[in-house]
Design a protein around this motif. Structure first.
Motif, PDB file in Angstrom:
ATOM      1  N   ALA A  59       0.833  -1.206   0.000  1.00  0.00           N
ATOM      2  CA  ALA A  59       0.000   0.000   0.000  1.00  0.00           C
ATOM      3  C   ALA A  59       0.868   1.256   0.000  1.00  0.00           C
ATOM      4  O   ALA A  59       0.603   2.215  -0.729  1.00  0.00           O
ATOM      5  CB  ALA A  59      -0.923  -0.007   1.213  1.00  0.00           C
ATOM      6  N   PHE A  60       1.894   1.266   0.826  1.00  0.00           N
ATOM      7  CA  PHE A  60       2.799   2.415   0.870  1.00  0.00           C
ATOM      8  C   PHE A  60       3.486   2.622  -0.474  1.00  0.00           C
ATOM      9  O   PHE A  60       3.508   3.734  -1.023  1.00  0.00           O
ATOM     10  CB  PHE A  60       3.844   2.204   1.969  1.00  0.00           C
ATOM     11  N   LEU A  61       4.033   1.549  -1.027  1.00  0.00           N
ATOM     12  CA  LEU A  61       4.769   1.664  -2.282  1.00  0.00           C
ATOM     13  C   LEU A  61       3.854   2.014  -3.446  1.00  0.00           C
ATOM     14  O   LEU A  61       4.255   2.716  -4.377  1.00  0.00           O
ATOM     15  CB  LEU A  61       5.534   0.367  -2.553  1.00  0.00           C
ATOM     16  N   ALA A  62       2.605   1.562  -3.401  1.00  0.00           N
ATOM     17  CA  ALA A  62       1.649   1.918  -4.452  1.00  0.00           C
ATOM     18  C   ALA A  62       1.348   3.412  -4.411  1.00  0.00           C
ATOM     19  O   ALA A  62       1.272   4.071  -5.454  1.00  0.00           O
ATOM     20  CB  ALA A  62       0.366   1.112  -4.292  1.00  0.00           C
ATOM     21  N   ASN A  63       1.172   3.952  -3.232  1.00  0.00           N
ATOM     22  CA  ASN A  63       0.889   5.383  -3.112  1.00  0.00           C
ATOM     23  C   ASN A  63       2.079   6.233  -3.519  1.00  0.00           C
ATOM     24  O   ASN A  63       1.916   7.243  -4.213  1.00  0.00           O
ATOM     25  CB  ASN A  63       0.456   5.716  -1.681  1.00  0.00           C
ATOM     26  N   VAL A  64       3.302   5.845  -3.115  1.00  0.00           N
ATOM     27  CA  VAL A  64       4.455   6.651  -3.509  1.00  0.00           C
ATOM     28  C   VAL A  64       4.715   6.510  -5.008  1.00  0.00           C
ATOM     29  O   VAL A  64       5.203   7.444  -5.653  1.00  0.00           O
ATOM     30  CB  VAL A  64       5.724   6.304  -2.695  1.00  0.00           C
ATOM     31  N   SER A  65       4.371   5.359  -5.565  1.00  0.00           N
ATOM     32  CA  SER A  65       4.504   5.192  -7.015  1.00  0.00           C
ATOM     33  C   SER A  65       3.597   6.161  -7.749  1.00  0.00           C
ATOM     34  O   SER A  65       3.992   6.803  -8.727  1.00  0.00           O
ATOM     35  CB  SER A  65       4.173   3.753  -7.412  1.00  0.00           C
ATOM     36  N   GLU A 124       2.450   8.988  -6.563  1.00  0.00           N
ATOM     37  CA  GLU A 124       2.888  10.357  -6.298  1.00  0.00           C
ATOM     38  C   GLU A 124       4.090  10.762  -7.152  1.00  0.00           C
ATOM     39  O   GLU A 124       4.288  11.946  -7.429  1.00  0.00           O
ATOM     40  CB  GLU A 124       3.255  10.523  -4.813  1.00  0.00           C
ATOM     41  N   THR A 125       4.907   9.792  -7.553  1.00  0.00           N
ATOM     42  CA  THR A 125       6.179  10.102  -8.213  1.00  0.00           C
ATOM     43  C   THR A 125       6.286   9.539  -9.630  1.00  0.00           C
ATOM     44  O   THR A 125       7.392   9.554 -10.200  1.00  0.00           O
ATOM     45  CB  THR A 125       7.351   9.537  -7.389  1.00  0.00           C
ATOM     46  N   GLY A 126       5.191   9.045 -10.186  1.00  0.00           N
ATOM     47  CA  GLY A 126       5.253   8.478 -11.526  1.00  0.00           C
ATOM     48  C   GLY A 126       6.109   7.231 -11.598  1.00  0.00           C
ATOM     49  O   GLY A 126       6.866   7.050 -12.563  1.00  0.00           O
ATOM     50  N   THR A 163      11.217  15.675  -7.420  1.00  0.00           N
ATOM     51  CA  THR A 163      10.493  16.894  -7.059  1.00  0.00           C
ATOM     52  C   THR A 163       9.309  17.056  -7.994  1.00  0.00           C
ATOM     53  O   THR A 163       9.255  16.437  -9.067  1.00  0.00           O
ATOM     54  CB  THR A 163      11.399  18.138  -7.182  1.00  0.00           C
ATOM     55  N   GLU A 164       8.357  17.891  -7.579  1.00  0.00           N
ATOM     56  CA  GLU A 164       7.233  18.141  -8.465  1.00  0.00           C
ATOM     57  C   GLU A 164       7.694  18.949  -9.677  1.00  0.00           C
ATOM     58  O   GLU A 164       8.672  19.704  -9.617  1.00  0.00           O
ATOM     59  CB  GLU A 164       6.111  18.857  -7.730  1.00  0.00           C
ATOM     60  N   GLY A 187       6.867  20.246  -3.560  1.00  0.00           N
ATOM     61  CA  GLY A 187       6.840  18.818  -3.292  1.00  0.00           C
ATOM     62  C   GLY A 187       8.152  18.118  -3.591  1.00  0.00           C
ATOM     63  O   GLY A 187       8.740  18.289  -4.658  1.00  0.00           O
ATOM     64  N   ARG A 188       8.602  17.320  -2.628  1.00  0.00           N
ATOM     65  CA  ARG A 188       9.831  16.542  -2.787  1.00  0.00           C
ATOM     66  C   ARG A 188       9.638  15.156  -2.200  1.00  0.00           C
ATOM     67  O   ARG A 188       8.866  14.956  -1.267  1.00  0.00           O
ATOM     68  CB  ARG A 188      11.005  17.212  -2.052  1.00  0.00           C
ATOM     69  N   GLY A 189      10.412  14.204  -2.729  1.00  0.00           N
ATOM     70  CA  GLY A 189      10.475  12.882  -2.136  1.00  0.00           C
ATOM     71  C   GLY A 189       9.320  11.974  -2.515  1.00  0.00           C
ATOM     72  O   GLY A 189       8.446  12.338  -3.308  1.00  0.00           O
ATOM     73  N   PRO A 190       9.291  10.774  -1.950  1.00  0.00           N
ATOM     74  CA  PRO A 190       8.299   9.763  -2.346  1.00  0.00           C
ATOM     75  C   PRO A 190       6.861  10.147  -2.043  1.00  0.00           C
ATOM     76  O   PRO A 190       5.945   9.660  -2.705  1.00  0.00           O
ATOM     77  CB  PRO A 190       8.724   8.520  -1.554  1.00  0.00           C
ATOM     78  N   MET A 191       6.638  11.005  -1.048  1.00  0.00           N
ATOM     79  CA  MET A 191       5.285  11.478  -0.757  1.00  0.00           C
ATOM     80  C   MET A 191       5.087  12.928  -1.189  1.00  0.00           C
ATOM     81  O   MET A 191       4.088  13.551  -0.855  1.00  0.00           O
ATOM     82  CB  MET A 191       4.976  11.344   0.741  1.00  0.00           C
TER      83      MET A 191
END
Length: 359
Positions: free
Chosen positions: A207-213, A215-217, A223-224, A248-252
């Motif tokens: 779930a965590f990795l799906a959300n960060v995926s 968020e970050t393409g 960065t955004e 925005g920066r990072g996986p989240m």
């Protein structure tokens, strides 16, 4: 011989000899201490543990929140035992240590070694003004008392996602988002992907990795894309890094000055003055993602971590991260992209995604 007979004997001795004999007194506290608090143990509402010779009652689900700390999750139940804290014996890791106790607010130079209240030892990896060693993993590392000591070698901490699985999930990821950076960050929130059954652990990781995926393409963007937005809210501490520095920066995709301030305070890193650390240090970047995941409700009613470990389902993690824009019938395509990624990653880990996938 009973306690009463000992008292009588000593009293008689004092009268017969004319000497002052100190009589033992009853312990200031007759309440037994509960099991010692541990930063890796999960406590739920009503759970009791002992810390610094006091019993503490948990008000809600918690892990790695020190009793008496600023979070306010613990209620002091009063003194227990004999009112003293015995020094730990047989220090973890073997050998012997005689390092001073850590004191909050005391400045420590790189290389300093201290003993924390949990009986473990920590070595400063960076100069710091007294950050908590169990929280500020950027500034402290565990220290082992074996043959004169030595820092504990890093590992993946038993993470439920292997490096091969991680690479399978993110075949086109930016080299910045390293697997070692992620596993190094896990110590900041030891409850992540270690709570509950093996199924729950894998579901939370997916779930965590799906959300960060999402968020970050696919862990492509650090960065955004549009960095011209003004993420400087009116706060007493302002925006010392610059009005437009908190994009925005990072996986989240950590954004806004107040989030950089809160994340930095929690991790023991000055992110308010140095927001670029989130885009230049992989471990720091991952830690900010875990900080949001484990501690922030966002627009939801619970943290994403709580949603997964307490059975509320993946949909509640979406609500906690971007519920205002993607839940309740809004932008269902974005929501579905997160769900699809979660289902895919759960399959890679060989686990069912469970129910309540949408919001």
């Amino acid at each position: 011989m009973s306690r009463q007979r000992i008292f009588a004997f000593l009293s008689a001795l004092a009268l017969a000899t004319g000497l002052a004999v100190a009589l033992p007194t009853a312990s200031a506290s007759t309440v037994a201490c509960a099991a010692a608090w541990s930063p890796t143990t999960v406590y739920t509402n009503g759970g009791v543990s002992s810390y610094n010779s006091h019993n503490w009652l948990a008000k809600w689900w918690t892990q790695n929140d020190t009793p008496g700390g600023s979070v306010g999750v613990w209620t002091d139940q009063g003194a227990c035992g004999d009112g003293s804290t015995p020094p730990p014996t047989n220090p973890p890791g073997g050998g012997s240590c005689s390092y001073p106790a850590w004191v909050a607010g005391t400045s420590y130079a790189t290389g300093a070694i201290v003993q924390y209240s949990n009986g473990l030892y920590y070595q400063a990896t960076h100069d710091n003004p007294g950050y908590d060693p169990t929280i500020s993993t950027w500034y402290w590392s565990p220290y082992s008392c074996t043959g004169g000591g030595g820092t504990t070698p890093p590992s993946n901490g038993g993470f439920v996602v292997s490096e091969a699985q991680f690479n399978q999930m993110f075949p086109s990821r930016n080299a910045f988002y390293t697997y070692s950076g992620l596993t190094a960050a896990l110590s900041a929130y030891p409850g992540f992907a270690t709570t509950g059954s093996d199924t729950v652990k894998k579901q939370e990781a997916a779930a965590f990795l799906a959300n960060v995926s999402h968020e970050t393409g696919g862990l492509v963007y650090i960065t955004e894309i549009d960095q011209s937005g003004n993420y400087c809210a009116s706060e007493p501490y302002g925006c010392p890094a610059g009005t437009y520095a908190y994009y925005g920066r990072g996986p989240m995709q950590l954004s806004w000055n107040f989030n950089y301030k809160a994340a930095g305070d929690a991790l023991g890193i000055d992110l308010l003055d140095n927001p670029n650390l989130v885009q230049t240090d992989a471990s720091v970047a991952w830690k900010t993602g875990l900080w949001y995941w484990d501690t922030q409700n966002g627009p939801g009613t619970m943290t994403a971590h709580n949603a997964m470990v307490n059975g509320y389902g993946f949909g509640e993690t979406i609500r906690s991260i971007n519920g205002g824009l993607e839940c309740n019938g809004n932008n269902t395509a974005e929501m579905q992209d997160r769900v699809s990624k979660y289902q895919s990653y759960a399959a890679i880990l060989g686990v069912s995604p469970g129910s309540n996938l949408t919001c």
